[in-house]
Scaffold this motif. Structure first.
Motif, PDB file in Angstrom:
ATOM      1  N   VAL A  35       0.812  -1.216   0.000  1.00 23.43           N
ATOM      2  CA  VAL A  35       0.000   0.000   0.000  1.00 23.43           C
ATOM      3  C   VAL A  35       0.851   1.275   0.000  1.00 23.43           C
ATOM      4  N   GLU A  36       1.988   1.253   0.643  1.00 19.63           N
ATOM      5  CA  GLU A  36       2.849   2.442   0.692  1.00 19.63           C
ATOM      6  C   GLU A  36       3.768   2.561  -0.530  1.00 19.63           C
ATOM      7  N   LEU A  37       3.690   1.609  -1.452  1.00 15.10           N
ATOM      8  CA  LEU A  37       4.626   1.581  -2.576  1.00 15.10           C
ATOM      9  C   LEU A  37       4.031   2.081  -3.886  1.00 15.10           C
ATOM     10  N   PHE A  38       2.738   2.373  -3.922  1.00 15.45           N
ATOM     11  CA  PHE A  38       2.109   2.811  -5.172  1.00 15.45           C
ATOM     12  C   PHE A  38       2.689   4.141  -5.649  1.00 15.45           C
ATOM     13  N   GLN A  39       2.691   5.145  -4.799  1.00 13.02           N
ATOM     14  CA  GLN A  39       3.210   6.455  -5.195  1.00 13.02           C
ATOM     15  C   GLN A  39       4.706   6.416  -5.513  1.00 13.02           C
ATOM     16  N   PRO A  40       5.538   5.749  -4.695  1.00 12.11           N
ATOM     17  CA  PRO A  40       6.957   5.667  -5.081  1.00 12.11           C
ATOM     18  C   PRO A  40       7.157   4.989  -6.438  1.00 12.11           C
ATOM     19  N   MET A  41       6.378   3.953  -6.750  1.00 15.97           N
ATOM     20  CA  MET A  41       6.528   3.291  -8.047  1.00 15.97           C
ATOM     21  C   MET A  41       6.042   4.191  -9.187  1.00 15.97           C
ATOM     22  N   ASP A  59      -1.676   6.445 -19.696  1.00 22.84           N
ATOM     23  CA  ASP A  59      -3.134   6.575 -19.777  1.00 22.84           C
ATOM     24  C   ASP A  59      -3.830   6.041 -18.533  1.00 22.84           C
ATOM     25  N   LEU A  60      -3.469   4.836 -18.118  1.00 24.54           N
ATOM     26  CA  LEU A  60      -4.187   4.170 -17.038  1.00 24.54           C
ATOM     27  C   LEU A  60      -3.253   3.212 -16.326  1.00 24.54           C
ATOM     28  N   MET A  61      -3.244   3.258 -15.005  1.00 25.30           N
ATOM     29  CA  MET A  61      -2.477   2.307 -14.201  1.00 25.30           C
ATOM     30  C   MET A  61      -3.460   1.346 -13.541  1.00 25.30           C
ATOM     31  N   LEU A  62      -3.096   0.067 -13.520  1.00 26.57           N
ATOM     32  CA  LEU A  62      -3.924  -0.966 -12.909  1.00 26.57           C
ATOM     33  C   LEU A  62      -3.160  -1.560 -11.736  1.00 26.57           C
ATOM     34  N   ALA A  63      -3.821  -1.715 -10.600  1.00 28.95           N
ATOM     35  CA  ALA A  63      -3.150  -2.245  -9.414  1.00 28.95           C
ATOM     36  C   ALA A  63      -4.113  -3.146  -8.639  1.00 28.95           C
ATOM     37  N   ASP A  64      -3.546  -4.138  -7.965  1.00 31.80           N
ATOM     38  CA  ASP A  64      -4.385  -5.044  -7.188  1.00 31.80           C
ATOM     39  C   ASP A  64      -4.743  -4.433  -5.836  1.00 31.80           C
ATOM     40  N   ALA A  65      -5.530  -5.169  -5.065  1.00 36.68           N
ATOM     41  CA  ALA A  65      -6.072  -4.657  -3.803  1.00 36.68           C
ATOM     42  C   ALA A  65      -4.993  -4.341  -2.771  1.00 36.68           C
ATOM     43  N   GLU A  70      -7.095   5.200   0.548  1.00 38.65           N
ATOM     44  CA  GLU A  70      -7.693   6.465   0.130  1.00 38.65           C
ATOM     45  C   GLU A  70      -6.637   7.384  -0.474  1.00 38.65           C
ATOM     46  N   ASN A  71      -5.445   7.367   0.086  1.00 37.00           N
ATOM     47  CA  ASN A  71      -4.360   8.200  -0.436  1.00 37.00           C
ATOM     48  C   ASN A  71      -4.005   7.797  -1.870  1.00 37.00           C
ATOM     49  N   ASN A  72      -3.886   6.489  -2.132  1.00 37.84           N
ATOM     50  CA  ASN A  72      -3.543   6.038  -3.480  1.00 37.84           C
ATOM     51  C   ASN A  72      -4.670   6.274  -4.475  1.00 37.84           C
ATOM     52  N   ILE A  82      -7.718   0.610  -9.098  1.00 37.74           N
ATOM     53  CA  ILE A  82      -7.117  -0.164  -8.023  1.00 37.74           C
ATOM     54  C   ILE A  82      -8.223  -1.004  -7.406  1.00 37.74           C
ATOM     55  N   ALA A  83      -8.045  -2.303  -7.411  1.00 39.25           N
ATOM     56  CA  ALA A  83      -9.047  -3.185  -6.813  1.00 39.25           C
ATOM     57  C   ALA A  83      -9.218  -2.815  -5.345  1.00 39.25           C
ATOM     58  N   THR A  84     -10.447  -2.897  -4.869  1.00 38.95           N
ATOM     59  CA  THR A  84     -10.718  -2.547  -3.481  1.00 38.95           C
ATOM     60  C   THR A  84     -10.758  -3.775  -2.583  1.00 38.95           C
ATOM     61  N   THR A  85     -10.746  -4.943  -3.169  1.00 36.20           N
ATOM     62  CA  THR A  85     -10.753  -6.191  -2.425  1.00 36.20           C
ATOM     63  C   THR A  85     -10.116  -7.274  -3.292  1.00 36.20           C
ATOM     64  N   LYS A  86      -9.922  -8.445  -2.747  1.00 34.72           N
ATOM     65  CA  LYS A  86      -9.322  -9.554  -3.507  1.00 34.72           C
ATOM     66  C   LYS A  86     -10.106  -9.787  -4.798  1.00 34.72           C
ATOM     67  N   ASP A  87      -9.408 -10.269  -5.814  1.00 37.44           N
ATOM     68  CA  ASP A  87      -9.980 -10.413  -7.148  1.00 37.44           C
ATOM     69  C   ASP A  87     -11.250 -11.257  -7.151  1.00 37.44           C
ATOM     70  N   HIS A  88     -11.231 -12.430  -6.494  1.00 43.44           N
ATOM     71  CA  HIS A  88     -12.415 -13.297  -6.521  1.00 43.44           C
ATOM     72  C   HIS A  88     -13.604 -12.642  -5.812  1.00 43.44           C
ATOM     73  N   LYS A  89     -13.336 -11.881  -4.766  1.00 43.19           N
ATOM     74  CA  LYS A  89     -14.412 -11.169  -4.068  1.00 43.19           C
ATOM     75  C   LYS A  89     -14.957 -10.044  -4.935  1.00 43.19           C
ATOM     76  N   GLN A  90     -14.079  -9.396  -5.672  1.00 49.49           N
ATOM     77  CA  GLN A  90     -14.489  -8.308  -6.556  1.00 49.49           C
ATOM     78  C   GLN A  90     -15.390  -8.841  -7.675  1.00 49.49           C
ATOM     79  N   ARG A  91     -15.004  -9.970  -8.266  1.00 52.99           N
ATOM     80  CA  ARG A  91     -15.827 -10.555  -9.339  1.00 52.99           C
ATOM     81  C   ARG A  91     -17.194 -10.980  -8.803  1.00 52.99           C
TER      82      ARG A  91
END
Length: 184
Positions: A35-41, A59-65, A70-72, A82-91
């Motif tokens: 979670v703390e690595l999104f902005q540095p990356m 254009d668009l960045m995609l990131a997992d949960a 809120e900051n990211n 950015i997924a808000t929960t695990k992939d299977h839960k999101q689907r």
């Protein structure tokens, strides 16, 4: 770092790839949580593209949960999903709640806005590309190339090794692309 085998002295490798699975930016951290690595990356990506003379915007960045906060979700930079929960839960939630359209409700929190965007046809289609672009990179390095640990010690040495691993992977991918184009 805590792993399923217990605590180990380890590093958290990060990579940003494009739709062709070319690693555009990479770094290593000793943070166990992404979670703390999104902005540095995002900053590393900007620096890498600038150094390479690439002037087009991301254009668009995609990131997992693991990157959801809120900051990211609200920080400046390129558009992101950015997924808000695990992939299977999101689907499952998307199946239960159905698709949405249009902009998010005006009083939605950043997480509710992202959940709305991920359930739009455009958001759902775009987010499906995340796993087929980044996951094969890590799978290739770990399983095909048998890179399961770093050979050097110290954060700076490991950063250099991680960058070299991805440089070699990019060169191999470009060579294979050129060889395939020559056959066609």
């Amino acid at each position: 770092m805590n792993t399923r085998k217990g605590w180990v002295q380890g590093y958290n490798g990060q990579a940003v790839v494009n739709q062709h699975q070319i690693v555009l930016a990479c770094d290593v951290s000793q943070d166990t949580n992404d979670v703390e690595l999104f902005q540095p990356m995002t900053s590393v990506l900007t620096q890498t593209l600038t150094a390479a003379g690439v002037r087009s915007e991301v254009d668009l960045m995609l990131a997992d949960a693991g990157y959801c906060s809120e900051n990211n979700l609200t920080s400046p930079g390129p558009d992101r999903l950015i997924a808000t929960t695990k992939d299977h839960k999101q689907r499952r939630a998307a199946r239960e709640l159905g698709r949405t359209s249009g902009p998010p409700p005006p009083n939605a929190t950043p997480i509710e806005e992202m959940e709305h965007l991920l359930r739009t046809p455009q958001g759902a289609d775009a987010y499906t590309q995340r796993s087929c672009t980044i996951e094969p990179i890590f799978g290739d390095r770990k399983h095909n190339r048998a890179i399961r640990h770093f050979r050097r010690r110290g954060l700076n040495a490991v950063r250099t090794e991680w960058a070299f691993i991805h440089l070699a992977g990019n060169m191999l991918k470009l060579y294979q692309h050129r060889a395939a184009a020559a056959i066609a």
